[in-house]
Design a protein around this motif. Structure first.
Motif, short mmCIF file in Angstrom:
data_model
loop_
_atom_site.label_atom_id
_atom_site.label_comp_id
_atom_site.label_asym_id
_atom_site.label_seq_id
_atom_site.Cartn_x
_atom_site.Cartn_y
_atom_site.Cartn_z
N ARG A 214 0.83 -1.23 0.07
CA ARG A 214 0.11 0.12 -0.01
C ARG A 214 1.03 1.20 -0.01
N SER A 215 0.64 2.29 -0.92
CA SER A 215 1.45 3.47 -0.76
C SER A 215 0.41 4.46 -1.37
N THR A 216 0.88 5.69 -0.85
CA THR A 216 -0.08 6.99 -1.10
C THR A 216 0.96 8.17 -1.42
N THR A 217 0.15 9.31 -1.88
CA THR A 217 1.11 10.67 -1.64
C THR A 217 0.61 11.40 -0.68
N ARG A 218 -0.03 10.81 0.29
CA ARG A 218 -0.64 11.58 1.48
C ARG A 218 0.18 10.92 2.80
N TYR A 219 0.33 11.68 3.78
CA TYR A 219 0.97 11.40 4.85
C TYR A 219 0.01 9.97 5.63
N PRO A 220 0.71 9.00 5.74
CA PRO A 220 0.25 7.78 6.25
C PRO A 220 -0.17 7.84 7.77
N ARG A 221 -1.14 7.33 8.16
CA ARG A 221 -1.30 6.99 9.67
C ARG A 221 -1.22 5.65 9.85
N CYS A 222 -0.18 5.05 10.51
CA CYS A 222 0.44 3.70 10.59
C CYS A 222 -0.29 3.05 12.04
N PRO A 223 -0.47 1.51 11.90
CA PRO A 223 -0.96 1.18 13.15
C PRO A 223 0.25 1.12 13.89
N GLU A 224 0.34 1.04 15.52
CA GLU A 224 1.15 1.20 16.48
C GLU A 224 2.23 0.05 16.10
N GLY A 225 3.49 0.48 16.22
CA GLY A 225 4.55 -0.37 16.01
C GLY A 225 5.09 -0.62 14.66
N GLU A 226 4.35 0.16 13.77
CA GLU A 226 5.15 0.41 12.26
C GLU A 226 5.75 1.57 12.05
N ARG A 227 6.58 1.72 11.19
CA ARG A 227 7.39 2.85 10.83
C ARG A 227 6.55 3.61 9.49
N VAL A 228 6.76 4.85 9.41
CA VAL A 228 6.25 5.71 8.47
C VAL A 228 7.44 5.44 7.44
N THR A 229 7.13 5.33 6.16
CA THR A 229 7.85 5.17 5.04
C THR A 229 7.79 6.17 4.16
N ARG A 230 9.05 6.67 3.31
CA ARG A 230 8.78 7.44 1.85
C ARG A 230 9.87 6.74 0.94
N THR A 231 9.47 6.57 -0.27
CA THR A 231 10.35 6.16 -1.21
C THR A 231 10.46 6.88 -2.15
N LEU A 232 11.57 7.35 -2.63
CA LEU A 232 11.87 8.10 -3.78
C LEU A 232 12.80 7.15 -4.84
N VAL A 233 12.18 7.18 -5.91
CA VAL A 233 12.53 6.51 -7.14
C VAL A 233 13.16 7.65 -8.43
N PHE A 234 14.16 7.54 -8.70
CA PHE A 234 15.01 8.50 -9.44
C PHE A 234 14.77 8.00 -11.07
N PRO A 235 14.93 9.05 -11.91
CA PRO A 235 14.91 8.77 -13.36
C PRO A 235 15.97 7.91 -13.71
N SER A 236 15.83 7.23 -14.71
CA SER A 236 17.11 6.13 -15.10
C SER A 236 17.21 6.11 -16.60
N CYS A 237 17.07 7.28 -17.12
CA CYS A 237 17.31 7.24 -18.85
C CYS A 237 18.23 8.61 -18.80
N TRP A 238 19.30 8.17 -19.48
CA TRP A 238 20.54 9.11 -19.43
C TRP A 238 20.56 9.55 -20.90
N ASN A 239 20.80 10.87 -21.25
CA ASN A 239 21.10 11.40 -22.61
C ASN A 239 22.25 10.99 -23.18
N GLY A 240 23.16 10.31 -22.37
CA GLY A 240 24.49 10.14 -22.96
C GLY A 240 25.45 11.05 -23.18
#
Length: 328
Positions: A214-240
């Motif tokens: 499960r992922s969202t663009t909002r701040y998540p409210r997590c069950p007790e004992g779980e960590r809040v996570t954020r994942t950043l994926v970067f672009p991967s096509c270089w112009n050379g």
């Protein structure tokens, strides 16, 4: 005379009513139950976010299916500043908010390729690259150190320390990857997403450690004992050709939904940075942002500068292209 009094009374009521409405609207973002700078609508119970299927397997026989995880710590050194080497090099406090770092231990606005190359690093494998993102704060506590008070621009509160940071490289689902050039600059996300015309550049995904599907663009409210996570994926096509470009996006682009790079670009290792935090249930949080962006979670973003040696990058590429699981 009676008409004048009625008009005056009506004018006073309108002014008072407008002030009350403004106060209510302001409270919903600035002083509401979710804390200073956050709106109630910025939060979501992660259990109400639909689960999504796992990522599809690579699409072709030439896919580079390996993964490389770089152990760069979790910013135990407390490396924070208000600089942005990629977007505003040479300008102290040019970010207008605080960034947290792993990797290169000297990164600031005045860093150069030469200074980065000579610096120490938090990465066990010797990678001197720099990886950074805006900090996350809990707004029910005042900040006590220099970096918690110097950012200004409405960014207040205690900086939440990173509980875990994962730096990972992945390949392409349709082809082999080629090495990133040394000192390549990369950026992901949209720091002005709240006021932008659309969400085309919104890339960060928020979640909870116990719900990886499960992922969202909002701040998540997590069950007790779980960590809040954020994942950043970067672009991967270089112009050379270039290690940076005007706007910091045209030299390094995202592949299409099918994984194919745009014409004139070549697939390089895809960088993913995941950061986790210990956030007690109900604690108000806010991402550092420009004032007009209202601490929207959609404005999450990140940057990196590749300072791997050619040998280190070749090891990453070989691992990805050979379909192995590696650690550095």
């Amino acid at each position: 005379m009676g008409n004048d009094r009625r008009l005056l009374t009506l004018l006073i009521c309108l002014l008072l009513g407008g002030g009350l409405a403004a106060a209510v609207l302001g409270a919903s973002r600035v002083g509401g139950p979710e804390g200073a700078g956050s709106a109630a609508g910025d939060f979501v119970d992660i259990r109400k976010v639909p689960a999504v299927p796992a990522e599809p397997p690579p699409a072709g026989p030439d896919a580079s299916t390996g993964t490389v995880a770089a152990d760069c710590g979790r910013n135990e050194e407390g490396h924070y500043n208000e600089d942005n080497l990629v977007v505003s090099p040479g300008l102290r406090s040019g970010a207008h908010h605080t960034h947290g770092y792993v990797g290169n231990l000297t990164t600031d606005a005045l860093s150069t390729d030469a200074s980065l190359d000579a610096a120490a690093t938090s990465c066990r494998g010797g990678d001197r690259s720099t990886y950074y993102w805006p900090v996350l704060r809990r707004t029910d506590r005042p900040g006590g150190d220099a970096h918690e008070s110097s950012a200004g621009h409405g960014n207040t509160g205690e900086i939440l320390p990173e509980a875990a940071v994962r730096v990972e490289f992945r390949g392409s689902p349709v082809s082999k990857v080629v090495p990133m050039p040394r000192f390549l600059r990369g950026m992901t996300g949209d720091a002005v997403a709240y006021t932008a015309d659309g969400d085309a550049d919104v890339r960060a995904r928020w979640g909870c450690s116990g719900s990886p599907d499960r992922s969202t663009t909002r701040y998540p409210r997590c069950p007790e004992g779980e960590r809040v996570t954020r994942t950043l994926v970067f672009p991967s096509c270089w112009n050379g050709l270039d290690t940076d470009s005007a706007g910091h996006r045209s030299h390094l682009m995202f592949p299409t939904a099918g994984g194919v790079c745009p014409q004139g670009t070549f697939p390089v290792p895809e960088l993913r940075v995941s950061v986790a935090y210990e956030v007690p249930p109900g604690v108000p949080i806010a991402l550092d942002a420009f004032p007009e962006q209202q601490h929207s979670p959609k404005t999450d973003h990140g940057m990196f500068v590749n300072v791997m040696t050619e040998r280190q990058m070749r090891q990453v590429v070989d691992c990805l292209n050979e379909g192995r699981v590696c650690r550095t």
